[in-house]
Design an enzyme around this catalytic site. Sequence first.
Site, PDB file in Angstrom:
ATOM      1  N   HIS A 131       0.872  -1.183   0.000  1.00 10.67           N
ATOM      2  CA  HIS A 131       0.000   0.000   0.000  1.00 10.67           C
ATOM      3  C   HIS A 131       0.911   1.237   0.000  1.00 10.67           C
ATOM      4  O   HIS A 131       2.027   1.174   0.523  1.00 10.67           O
ATOM      5  CB  HIS A 131      -0.829  -0.053   1.288  1.00 10.67           C
ATOM      6  CG  HIS A 131      -1.909   0.972   1.406  1.00 10.67           C
ATOM      7  ND1 HIS A 131      -1.662   2.270   1.784  1.00 10.67           N
ATOM      8  CD2 HIS A 131      -3.253   0.889   1.231  1.00 10.67           C
ATOM      9  CE1 HIS A 131      -2.799   2.937   1.836  1.00 10.67           C
ATOM     10  NE2 HIS A 131      -3.782   2.125   1.498  1.00 10.67           N
ATOM     11  N   ASP A 208       2.857  -4.546   8.154  1.00 10.02           N
ATOM     12  CA  ASP A 208       1.693  -3.686   7.959  1.00 10.02           C
ATOM     13  C   ASP A 208       0.461  -4.568   8.131  1.00 10.02           C
ATOM     14  O   ASP A 208       0.101  -5.336   7.238  1.00 10.02           O
ATOM     15  CB  ASP A 208       1.746  -3.058   6.566  1.00 10.02           C
ATOM     16  CG  ASP A 208       0.461  -2.303   6.214  1.00 10.02           C
ATOM     17  OD1 ASP A 208      -0.478  -2.300   7.031  1.00 10.02           O
ATOM     18  OD2 ASP A 208       0.413  -1.727   5.110  1.00 10.02           O
ATOM     19  N   GLN A 211      -4.730  -4.905   7.123  1.00  6.05           N
ATOM     20  CA  GLN A 211      -5.756  -5.820   6.604  1.00  6.05           C
ATOM     21  C   GLN A 211      -5.735  -7.183   7.289  1.00  6.05           C
ATOM     22  O   GLN A 211      -6.600  -8.011   7.003  1.00  6.05           O
ATOM     23  CB  GLN A 211      -5.567  -6.027   5.092  1.00  6.05           C
ATOM     24  CG  GLN A 211      -5.695  -4.756   4.268  1.00  6.05           C
ATOM     25  CD  GLN A 211      -7.127  -4.244   4.183  1.00  6.05           C
ATOM     26  OE1 GLN A 211      -8.083  -4.984   4.432  1.00  6.05           O
ATOM     27  NE2 GLN A 211      -7.278  -2.988   3.829  1.00  6.05           N
ATOM     28  N   LYS A 234     -10.736  -0.198  10.161  1.00  2.00           N
ATOM     29  CA  LYS A 234     -10.913  -1.413   9.351  1.00  2.00           C
ATOM     30  C   LYS A 234     -11.309  -2.611  10.207  1.00  2.00           C
ATOM     31  O   LYS A 234     -11.451  -3.725   9.702  1.00  2.00           O
ATOM     32  CB  LYS A 234      -9.625  -1.724   8.589  1.00  2.00           C
ATOM     33  CG  LYS A 234      -9.302  -0.660   7.536  1.00  2.00           C
ATOM     34  CD  LYS A 234      -8.054  -1.007   6.801  1.00  2.00           C
ATOM     35  CE  LYS A 234      -7.479   0.181   6.048  1.00  2.00           C
ATOM     36  NZ  LYS A 234      -8.207   0.489   4.818  1.00  2.00           N
ATOM     37  N   CYS A 374      -4.737   2.391  -3.723  1.00  2.00           N
ATOM     38  CA  CYS A 374      -3.505   2.927  -3.099  1.00  2.00           C
ATOM     39  C   CYS A 374      -2.343   1.959  -3.286  1.00  2.00           C
ATOM     40  O   CYS A 374      -1.528   1.770  -2.384  1.00  2.00           O
ATOM     41  CB  CYS A 374      -3.709   3.226  -1.615  1.00  2.00           C
ATOM     42  SG  CYS A 374      -4.881   4.531  -1.320  1.00  2.00           S
TER      43      CYS A 374
HETATM   44  N1  PMP Z   1      -1.875  -0.538   4.705  1.00  2.00           N
HETATM   45  C1  PMP Z   1      -2.852  -1.233   4.114  1.00  2.00           C
HETATM   46  C2  PMP Z   1      -2.567  -2.613   3.583  1.00  2.00           C
HETATM   47  C3  PMP Z   1      -4.125  -0.685   4.011  1.00  2.00           C
HETATM   48  O1  PMP Z   1      -5.102  -1.374   3.432  1.00  2.00           O
HETATM   49  C4  PMP Z   1      -4.363   0.620   4.528  1.00  2.00           C
HETATM   50  C5  PMP Z   1      -5.714   1.274   4.403  1.00  2.00           C
HETATM   51  N2  PMP Z   1      -6.270   1.222   3.122  1.00  2.00           N
HETATM   52  C6  PMP Z   1      -3.314   1.301   5.138  1.00  2.00           C
HETATM   53  C7  PMP Z   1      -2.086   0.683   5.216  1.00  2.00           C
HETATM   54  C8  PMP Z   1      -3.512   2.662   5.728  1.00  2.00           C
HETATM   55  O2  PMP Z   1      -4.258   2.566   6.892  1.00  2.00           O
HETATM   56  P1  PMP Z   1      -4.939   3.819   7.608  1.00  2.00           P
HETATM   57  O3  PMP Z   1      -6.186   4.113   6.846  1.00  2.00           O
HETATM   58  O4  PMP Z   1      -5.222   3.355   8.988  1.00  2.00           O
HETATM   59  O5  PMP Z   1      -3.961   4.930   7.591  1.00  2.00           O
END
Ligand code: PMP
Length: 417
Positions: A131, A208, A211, A234, A374
């Site tokens: 991401h 990270d 998810q 999430k 993203c």
């Molecule tokens: N890493 C991953 C794999 C994500 O899916 C996301 C959110 N789309 C993020 C990081 C960023 O998370 P946050 O919205 O809590 O900043």
Amino acid sequence: MSLIAEIPAVLDAELIRADFPILQQEVNGHPLVYLDNAASTQKPRAVLDALAAYYEHDNANVHRGVHTLSVRATEAFELARGKVAALFGIADTAELIWTRGATEAINLVAWSWGLANLRAGDEVLLSVMEHHSNLVPWQLLAQRTGAKLRFLDIDDQQRLDLSNLDELLTERTKLVSIVHVSNALGTINPVREIAARAHAVGAVVLVDGAQSAPHLPVDVPSLGCDFYAFSGHKMCGPTGMGGLWGRRALLEAMPPFHGGGDMIEWVELEHSTYAPLPNRFEAGTPHIAGAVALGAAAEYLAGIGRDAILAHERTLLAYALERMSGIPELTVFGPRDPAERSGVISFTLGDVHPHDLGTILDAEGIAIRAGHHCAQPLMRRMGVGSTARASFYLYNTPQDVDRLVEGLGRARKLFGL
Ligand code: PMP
């Protein structure tokens, strides 16, 4: 045609849906089907009530007042930390730092640990499936320090290609930062194995978990990593709330990230000493209500059981993939083995633009995500501009899958496929 009767019930999703007020609505004249859970999840009544109860009864600033409300707010704030720590198997709650989300958690490590430890010529190992939150902070840091970024590739099923991991991991590798579950594909990465191999060359490992925290029964210590970043919104919690787990020894050796109130022990005009963990990394008035509500979300998820949630999502995934396999123009990305993926289906339908697909489905009250998720470098690596993505959570039902498949059928006709 529905094959629902053949599906073994793992969770009573109908009962669970009753906990989520937002799901009781119609969108564009149809009952809402919410399949955008990888972007953000809905909040159960218990979380909404915790948020309201905090503001109605306990609202005050934390850690500084002697009055009753401040004591209550502080207790609720720290109790919530304990609830989230318990969900993730974290024994030492001081190792759990509240952040605004996974993005801020990764930036905390990049700017605090990274700036203190990386030099020109050092290497940070990432992957092409990250991401942007796990790419851009390291790009900025590399520009600042002269460190070099290296990347693990993916194979033809969009799994991490570990075949050259031994070549990529050298004594120059200071940090490995890898997504546990890809938001764009649902691929579950073998982070335990990667962490063990990274540690063998002395690298620090960040996972990270944005998810994985909501969807897998994650026990953070058993992942073998050094940092774990996650996101509250999430996992049924509020937006603007998340956290970073780090090993105490690493966190204690790191300089502060943000400076300000609450993170200090003693302040002189020219210099300061800093508070012990976790306050040392929590400058300013925190998102107290957010923490309290995330604590309620952790309790809610623990009550249902994350094993049951994963099994439920896998059942929906298998059902959806089977039904979608009947659509000839459909390409589904990600591993073929269901054990290697979470409840995310990233797909394209012929050459229909995913945004058009998203708009057509929205007209029927079905919320999916369309775009690059993203993960622009990943899309380029896969040779697509964007994909459509349906992602499940505990409140989704086989009927939701049927609505999606019917909607895709209508889109096919509309586009003359
Ligand atoms: N890493 C991953 C794999 C994500 O899916 C996301 C959110 N789309 C993020 C990081 C960023 O998370 P946050 O919205 O809590 O900043």
